[in-house]
Scaffold this active site. Structure first.
Site, PDB file in Angstrom:
ATOM      1  N   SER A   1       0.832  -1.198   0.000  1.00 51.56           N
ATOM      2  CA  SER A   1       0.000   0.000   0.000  1.00 51.56           C
ATOM      3  C   SER A   1       0.866   1.248   0.000  1.00 51.56           C
ATOM      4  O   SER A   1       2.088   1.166   0.080  1.00 51.56           O
ATOM      5  CB  SER A   1      -0.914   0.009   1.224  1.00 51.56           C
ATOM      6  OG  SER A   1      -0.138   0.239   2.379  1.00 51.56           O
ATOM      7  N   LYS A   2       0.209   2.356  -0.067  1.00 52.30           N
ATOM      8  CA  LYS A   2       0.906   3.638  -0.206  1.00 52.30           C
ATOM      9  C   LYS A   2       2.007   3.857   0.831  1.00 52.30           C
ATOM     10  O   LYS A   2       3.031   4.464   0.539  1.00 52.30           O
ATOM     11  CB  LYS A   2      -0.091   4.796  -0.160  1.00 52.30           C
ATOM     12  CG  LYS A   2      -0.663   5.100  -1.529  1.00 52.30           C
ATOM     13  CD  LYS A   2      -2.023   5.698  -1.447  1.00 52.30           C
ATOM     14  CE  LYS A   2      -3.053   5.035  -2.328  1.00 52.30           C
ATOM     15  NZ  LYS A   2      -3.443   3.672  -1.967  1.00 52.30           N
ATOM     16  N   ARG A   3       1.781   3.342   2.012  1.00 52.98           N
ATOM     17  CA  ARG A   3       2.806   3.611   3.019  1.00 52.98           C
ATOM     18  C   ARG A   3       4.110   2.864   2.730  1.00 52.98           C
ATOM     19  O   ARG A   3       5.117   3.088   3.384  1.00 52.98           O
ATOM     20  CB  ARG A   3       2.283   3.280   4.430  1.00 52.98           C
ATOM     21  CG  ARG A   3       2.036   1.829   4.681  1.00 52.98           C
ATOM     22  CD  ARG A   3       1.151   1.626   5.897  1.00 52.98           C
ATOM     23  NE  ARG A   3       0.631   0.281   5.906  1.00 52.98           N
ATOM     24  CZ  ARG A   3       1.304  -0.750   6.365  1.00 52.98           C
ATOM     25  NH1 ARG A   3       2.519  -0.592   6.851  1.00 52.98           N
ATOM     26  NH2 ARG A   3       0.778  -1.961   6.344  1.00 52.98           N
ATOM     27  N   HIS A   4       4.085   1.981   1.751  1.00 52.21           N
ATOM     28  CA  HIS A   4       5.317   1.303   1.346  1.00 52.21           C
ATOM     29  C   HIS A   4       6.073   2.095   0.280  1.00 52.21           C
ATOM     30  O   HIS A   4       7.106   1.668  -0.198  1.00 52.21           O
ATOM     31  CB  HIS A   4       5.007  -0.090   0.787  1.00 52.21           C
ATOM     32  CG  HIS A   4       4.465  -1.030   1.813  1.00 52.21           C
ATOM     33  ND1 HIS A   4       3.228  -1.602   1.717  1.00 52.21           N
ATOM     34  CD2 HIS A   4       4.992  -1.469   2.975  1.00 52.21           C
ATOM     35  CE1 HIS A   4       3.019  -2.375   2.773  1.00 52.21           C
ATOM     36  NE2 HIS A   4       4.077  -2.298   3.549  1.00 52.21           N
ATOM     37  N   GLY A   5       5.524   3.252  -0.095  1.00 51.97           N
ATOM     38  CA  GLY A   5       6.160   4.032  -1.152  1.00 51.97           C
ATOM     39  C   GLY A   5       5.397   3.895  -2.450  1.00 51.97           C
ATOM     40  O   GLY A   5       4.168   3.819  -2.433  1.00 51.97           O
TER      41      GLY A   5
END
Length: 472
Positions: A249-253
């Site tokens: 998800s987005k928090r992984h970049g």
RNA sequence: GGCCCCAUCGUCUAGGGGUUAGGACGGGUGGUUCUCAGCCAUCAAGCAGGGGUUCGAAUCCCCUUGGGGCUACCA
């Protein structure tokens, strides 16, 4: 064989979804089947036209060409859920008439409340089917209260067996499920219903999708059965995870194809890398052309376990594909990245420069920094390079070398190498004590392609000019 | 909570009763060379744990643990 990829236009094409699309594409092509694009845009609040266009663009860029879709039509359209709203209503009507579905008047708030209570008692939160057998009187009363009903599917009690092409038999007991919503109170179909209606109407024979849909599959199967339709084959592929093992998800970049595309990943690299996530050849081969992948791909060889997306390996593979490209192609591809940095150059010169730097390029976005010193009038010096260029002994070497070069008419790499090596030898110096300072003086950095090739491409004028700047 | 899926180096994977458990990325070391990159060579690194079955288990079965998913008027 008919397969589909059915994204929701609520964002850019996600890596995980692209991988699902890819697997569908590969299997369809392998069997000379049809690959179909369907847009699931019933969630009006989150769906956006620009995302649909973006997804279409990225799929095309990746090389996943579909045979039927919203942009090109086909015999089983429309290919956008928002354009088949009436159809869902008709199908729901039919189920209602056959007593396989019913109106439910419970409000969202009531449902939430009841689920909370169930949870508090450590019971499974699910609908209790209370509206199944409402009297006409009760219905009238609810309607008068202004309640807008949803339509729920009446779940038959039985065991449903899913014969998954990747995982084998998986069974579910429907006793554990509550009657689920097929039509929302706003007249829109719920996802689980729309998918089934679409798959029936689009004559989908094989459904390859994410594992997150495995638990929904018994619901789909019940619906297929209730609608007297042939049930497609199912294959649920494991999810794509981030480096910490949770869903990517987005928090992984960066998680979208678009982002990797902007970074300068080549579509063939992404295509190849994604194919290797959750699928492996029996051979030790990792680098595949699209055609080879189509030929080799099979669901039997798909892994059941989740796979972590590894940008590092992608980057390695991208470098590999970049090194395979012709300099002129790379030059063309580099232009948007150069322009973004305000750099512009004549094509033939750019091609020469890129030919020199090609093996150092891992992503197209790195090109401007990598070749900047070839393009600009005034070069920047790295701290290390600056330090070296200031040394008195270095200046001494460069001063006399400059004279040597000024007298040189043939500025080809071969000629330069011959002259400079001779000069070095004649002055009793070591090559690296001459080559390194020279590189630093004319490029401003301590790393780069072969010195003489670099000098040839820069040309005599620039080389002398840069030597002068260092020496003054 | 209930139900479902999954588990080989850090990561992607090959291997599916007898293998020195193979390859790739990343990491280490060495070579090539004017530096870097590339290329070549080389090293370290793994069958989650426990029970079975079997002459023999990474492989088959069970349990545990861990991860993931579904259980929405999201898709």
């Amino acid at each position: 064989m008919r397969l589909r990829f059915a994204p929701s236009p609520t964002g850019y094409l996600h890596i995980g979804n692209a991988r699902t699309a890819l697997f569908n594409y590969l299997l369809a092509k392998k069997h000379q089947g049809r690959f179909i694009l369907r847009i699931e845009d019933t969630d009006i609040a989150r769906s956006k036209k620009e995302f649909e266009a973006g997804i279409i663009e990225d799929l095309r860029w990746l090389g996943l060409n579909w045979d039927e879709g919203p942009d090109k039509g086909g015999d089983f359209g429309p290919y956008r859920q928002s354009e088949r709203l009436k159809t869902y209503q008709e199908f729901a009507e039919k189920l209602l008439k056959e007593n396989k579905a019913y109106h439910c008047y419970c409000t969202k708030e009531e449902l939430d409340q009841r689920n909370k209570e169930l949870l508090a008692r450590k019971e499974s939160p699910r609908y209790d089917n209370r509206c199944r057998n409402l009297s006409d009187e009760q219905k009238k009363k609810y309607l008068e209260e202004g309640r807008k009903p949803v339509i729920r599917f009446k779940i038959p009690e039985k065991t449903i067996e899913v014969n998954d092409l990747i995982r084998g038999k998986v069974s579910f007991d429907t006793k554990l499920m509550g009657d689920f919503i097929i039509m929302k109170s706003d007249g829109k179909p719920a996802f689980n219903f729309a998918v089934v209606v679409d798959d029936i109407l689009m004559r989908i024979t094989t459904v390859i999708r994410g594992e997150d849909h495995l638990s929904n599959t018994p619901r789909h199967i019940m619906l297929f059965e209730a609608l007297n339709s042939k049930i497609p084959e199912f294959a649920h592929m494991a999810m794509t995870m981030g480096p910490d093992g949770s869903r990517l998800s987005k928090r992984h970049g960066a998680t979208s194809i678009r982002e990797y595309r902007k970074l300068g990943m080549l579509p063939e690299a992404l295509f190849n890398y994604l194919a290797l996530l959750g699928w492996g050849s029996k051979k030790d081969q990792e680098i595949f052309t699209k055609e080879e992948l189509i030929k080799e791909f099979s669901l039997e060889r798909c892994k059941e376990g989740a796979a972590i997306f590894d940008p590092e390996k992608l980057t390695w593979m991208n470098g590999l594909y970049i090194r395979k490209k012709k300099p002129q192609e790379l030059a063309k591809l580099s232009i948007p990245y150069l322009e973004e940095k305000g750099l512009r150059e004549k094509e033939d010169y750019l091609i020469k420069v890129i030919a020199l730097e090609r093996e150092r390029i891992k992503k197209l976005s790195e090109i401007p920094d990598l070749i900047e010193y070839f393009l600009v009038e005034k070069i920047k010096f790295s701290p290390e390079a600056l330090l070296l260029s200031k040394k008195p002994e270095v200046k001494e070497i460069l001063t006399s070398l400059k004279q040597e070069l000024e007298n040189l008419s043939d500025f080809s790499a071969a000629s330069l190498e011959k002259i400079i090596r001779e000069w070095t030898k004649n002055n009793g110096l070591k090559t690296k004590d001459v080559f390194h300072p020279l590189r630093v003086a004319i490029t401003g950095r301590t790393i780069g392609p072969g010195l003489f090739e670099t000098m040839e491409v820069l040309g005599k004028e620039k080389v002398i000019q840069r030597l002068m700047e260092v020496l003054c």
